[in-house]
Scaffold this motif. Structure first.
Motif, PDB file in Angstrom:
ATOM      1  N   LYS A 231      10.782   3.172   1.407  1.00 28.52           N
ATOM      2  CA  LYS A 231      10.702   1.740   2.329  1.00 28.52           C
ATOM      3  C   LYS A 231      10.681   0.501   1.216  1.00 28.52           C
ATOM      4  N   LEU A 232      10.631   0.657  -0.252  1.00 29.10           N
ATOM      5  CA  LEU A 232      11.053  -0.540  -1.103  1.00 29.10           C
ATOM      6  C   LEU A 232      12.484  -0.336  -0.842  1.00 29.10           C
ATOM      7  N   GLU A 233      13.284   0.284  -0.657  1.00 27.93           N
ATOM      8  CA  GLU A 233      14.486   0.126  -0.413  1.00 27.93           C
ATOM      9  C   GLU A 233      14.923  -1.149   0.442  1.00 27.93           C
ATOM     10  N   ALA A 234      14.470  -0.591   1.589  1.00 24.21           N
ATOM     11  CA  ALA A 234      14.478  -1.630   2.962  1.00 24.21           C
ATOM     12  C   ALA A 234      13.529  -2.773   3.028  1.00 24.21           C
ATOM     13  N   HIS A 235      13.441  -3.222   1.995  1.00 27.26           N
ATOM     14  CA  HIS A 235      12.500  -4.390   1.889  1.00 27.26           C
ATOM     15  C   HIS A 235      13.670  -4.837   0.739  1.00 27.26           C
TER      16      HIS A 235
ATOM     17  N   ALA B   7      13.810   4.329 -13.007  1.00 27.27           N
ATOM     18  CA  ALA B   7      13.630   5.943 -13.213  1.00 27.27           C
ATOM     19  C   ALA B   7      14.665   6.657 -12.096  1.00 27.27           C
ATOM     20  N   THR B   8      14.022   8.300 -12.233  1.00 24.06           N
ATOM     21  CA  THR B   8      14.616   9.369 -11.405  1.00 24.06           C
ATOM     22  C   THR B   8      13.327   9.087 -10.398  1.00 24.06           C
ATOM     23  N   LEU B   9      13.865   9.847  -8.438  1.00 20.89           N
ATOM     24  CA  LEU B   9      12.655   9.455  -8.840  1.00 20.89           C
ATOM     25  C   LEU B   9      12.042  10.933  -7.727  1.00 20.89           C
ATOM     26  N   GLY B  10      12.441  12.357  -9.800  1.00 17.67           N
ATOM     27  CA  GLY B  10      11.795  12.963 -10.300  1.00 17.67           C
ATOM     28  C   GLY B  10      10.706  12.473 -11.039  1.00 17.67           C
ATOM     29  N   GLN B  11      10.501  11.296 -12.117  1.00 22.65           N
ATOM     30  CA  GLN B  11       9.587  10.727 -12.718  1.00 22.65           C
ATOM     31  C   GLN B  11       9.083  10.218 -12.013  1.00 22.65           C
ATOM     32  N   LEU B  12       9.210   9.143 -10.989  1.00 22.04           N
ATOM     33  CA  LEU B  12       8.154   8.747 -10.128  1.00 22.04           C
ATOM     34  C   LEU B  12       7.646   9.558  -8.907  1.00 22.04           C
ATOM     35  N   ALA B  13       7.390  10.336  -8.812  1.00 22.30           N
ATOM     36  CA  ALA B  13       6.945  11.296  -8.153  1.00 22.30           C
ATOM     37  C   ALA B  13       6.259  11.903  -9.100  1.00 22.30           C
ATOM     38  N   GLU B  14       6.468  12.848 -10.232  1.00 24.09           N
ATOM     39  CA  GLU B  14       5.329  12.920 -11.675  1.00 24.09           C
ATOM     40  C   GLU B  14       4.625  12.304 -11.784  1.00 24.09           C
TER      41      GLU B  14
ATOM     42  N   GLY C 184       0.717  -1.155  -0.602  1.00 23.97           N
ATOM     43  CA  GLY C 184       0.525   0.302   0.139  1.00 23.97           C
ATOM     44  C   GLY C 184       0.577   1.108  -0.213  1.00 23.97           C
ATOM     45  N   GLY C 185       0.116   1.772   0.321  1.00 28.01           N
ATOM     46  CA  GLY C 185       0.828   3.761   0.384  1.00 28.01           C
ATOM     47  C   GLY C 185       1.681   3.970  -1.084  1.00 28.01           C
ATOM     48  N   GLY C 186       1.415   3.292  -1.963  1.00 26.26           N
ATOM     49  CA  GLY C 186       1.903   3.866  -3.615  1.00 26.26           C
ATOM     50  C   GLY C 186       2.908   3.050  -3.624  1.00 26.26           C
ATOM     51  N   ARG C 187       3.348   2.244  -2.529  1.00 23.61           N
ATOM     52  CA  ARG C 187       4.409   1.041  -3.446  1.00 23.61           C
ATOM     53  C   ARG C 187       4.580   0.686  -4.108  1.00 23.61           C
ATOM     54  N   GLY C 188       3.134  -0.127  -4.239  1.00 23.24           N
ATOM     55  CA  GLY C 188       2.981  -1.196  -5.740  1.00 23.24           C
ATOM     56  C   GLY C 188       2.950  -0.516  -6.571  1.00 23.24           C
ATOM     57  N   LYS C 189       1.606   0.923  -6.766  1.00 22.25           N
ATOM     58  CA  LYS C 189       2.189   1.371  -8.125  1.00 22.25           C
ATOM     59  C   LYS C 189       3.866   1.537  -8.091  1.00 22.25           C
ATOM     60  N   ILE C 190       4.572   2.366  -7.381  1.00 23.16           N
ATOM     61  CA  ILE C 190       5.993   2.633  -7.946  1.00 23.16           C
ATOM     62  C   ILE C 190       6.899   1.270  -8.118  1.00 23.16           C
ATOM     63  N   LEU C 191       5.803   0.116  -7.836  1.00 22.65           N
ATOM     64  CA  LEU C 191       7.295  -1.309  -7.466  1.00 22.65           C
ATOM     65  C   LEU C 191       7.074  -1.590  -9.450  1.00 22.65           C
ATOM     66  N   PHE C 192       5.624  -1.908  -9.925  1.00 22.27           N
ATOM     67  CA  PHE C 192       5.205  -1.844 -10.476  1.00 22.27           C
ATOM     68  C   PHE C 192       5.538  -1.058 -12.014  1.00 22.27           C
TER      69      PHE C 192
ATOM     70  N   ASP D  74       5.128  14.431  -4.529  1.00 26.74           N
ATOM     71  CA  ASP D  74       5.928  15.656  -4.093  1.00 26.74           C
ATOM     72  C   ASP D  74       7.287  14.281  -4.252  1.00 26.74           C
ATOM     73  N   ALA D  75       8.187  14.761  -4.973  1.00 27.47           N
ATOM     74  CA  ALA D  75      10.053  13.802  -4.420  1.00 27.47           C
ATOM     75  C   ALA D  75       9.726  13.856  -3.051  1.00 27.47           C
ATOM     76  N   PRO D  76       9.674  14.709  -2.029  1.00 31.41           N
ATOM     77  CA  PRO D  76      10.225  14.081  -1.093  1.00 31.41           C
ATOM     78  C   PRO D  76       8.760  12.756  -0.190  1.00 31.41           C
ATOM     79  N   TYR D  77       7.828  13.001  -0.779  1.00 28.47           N
ATOM     80  CA  TYR D  77       6.874  11.443  -0.443  1.00 28.47           C
ATOM     81  C   TYR D  77       7.370  10.120  -1.540  1.00 28.47           C
ATOM     82  N   ALA D  78       7.238  10.600  -2.514  1.00 27.93           N
ATOM     83  CA  ALA D  78       8.667   9.933  -3.462  1.00 27.93           C
ATOM     84  C   ALA D  78       9.048   9.127  -3.119  1.00 27.93           C
ATOM     85  N   THR D  79      10.153  10.522  -2.547  1.00 30.46           N
ATOM     86  CA  THR D  79      11.840   9.066  -1.318  1.00 30.46           C
ATOM     87  C   THR D  79      11.435   8.211  -0.278  1.00 30.46           C
ATOM     88  N   LEU D  80      10.595   8.527   0.235  1.00 30.93           N
ATOM     89  CA  LEU D  80       9.894   8.120   1.215  1.00 30.93           C
ATOM     90  C   LEU D  80       9.700   6.563   1.152  1.00 30.93           C
ATOM     91  N   ILE D  81       8.684   6.504   0.162  1.00 34.15           N
ATOM     92  CA  ILE D  81       8.117   5.259  -0.993  1.00 34.15           C
ATOM     93  C   ILE D  81       9.209   4.459  -1.453  1.00 34.15           C
TER      94      ILE D  81
END
Length: 136
Positions: A60-64, A38-45, A23-31, A50-57
Motif C-alpha cells: 500500500k505504501l508502494e502504491a502511493h 529495512a527488510t520485510l522481515g525486520q518490519l514485521a518483527e 492507518g493500518g500500520g502504514r504510518g508506523k512503518i513509514l516513520f 507476520d511477514a504477509p501482513y507487513a508485505t500488504l502494508i
C-alpha cells in the motif's frame, strides 16, 4: 482530557493533505523507515505482525509512491524497503501537522506549561516502564 484529545485529532487533516490515511500500520512503518532501509522481515518483527501482513502494508505504501523495494546487497533473495523522495515529503508533512500544538496551548502561561510538561513526562515515563516490564 479525552474530549480535548479527540477535539484536536489531526488524522483527518493529515489524510486530506496526503490524499490517503496512514492507518493500518502504514504510518508506523513509514516513520520507522526514516532510520534507513529495512527488510520485510525486520518490519514485521518490529511491528509484531507476520511477514504477509507487513508485505500488504508495504504494498500500500508502494502504491502511493512512498517506498520502494530494492535488492538486498548481501542476499538477492531478500528485498530492502526504502523511502522514496515522496515518502520523505510525506513524513515532513505529517510532522508539520501532527507536531503542531493545539491553539489552546497558547493560553497557558509559563508555570502552567511547565507543570503540564512535567505531568506528561511522568505519564510517558510510567508508560515506558510498564512496557519494559511487559517485555514490549
Amino acid at each position: 482530557m479525552q474530549r480535548f484529545v479527540e477535539a484536536h485529532n489531526r488524522h483527518g487533516e493529515l489524510a486530506e493533505t496526503l490524499g490517503f490515511r496512514l492507518g493500518g500500520g502504514r504510518g508506523k512503518i513509514l516513520f520507522q523507515l526514516r532510520n534507513g532501509p529495512a527488510t520485510l522481515g525486520q518490519l514485521a518483527e518490529a511491528n509484531g505482525v507476520d511477514a504477509p501482513y507487513a508485505t500488504l502494508i508495504v504494498d500500500k505504501l508502494e502504491a502511493h509512491g512512498l517506498v520502494e523495494r530494492r535488492p538486498h546487497p548481501d542476499d538477492r533473495r531478500r528485498k530492502l524497503v526504502t523511502l522514496t523522495a515522496a515518502g520523505h515529503e510525506a513524513i515532513a508533512t505529517a510532522n508539520a501537522i501532527l507536531l503542531r500544538p493545539p491553539p489552546a496551548m497558547s493560553t497557558l502561561e509559563g508555570d502552567d506549561l511547565e507543570q503540564l510538561t512535567a505531568l506528561l513526562t511522568r505519564l510517558l515515563d510510567a508508560d515506558a516502564a510498564d512496557r519494559d516490564r511487559a517485555g514490549r
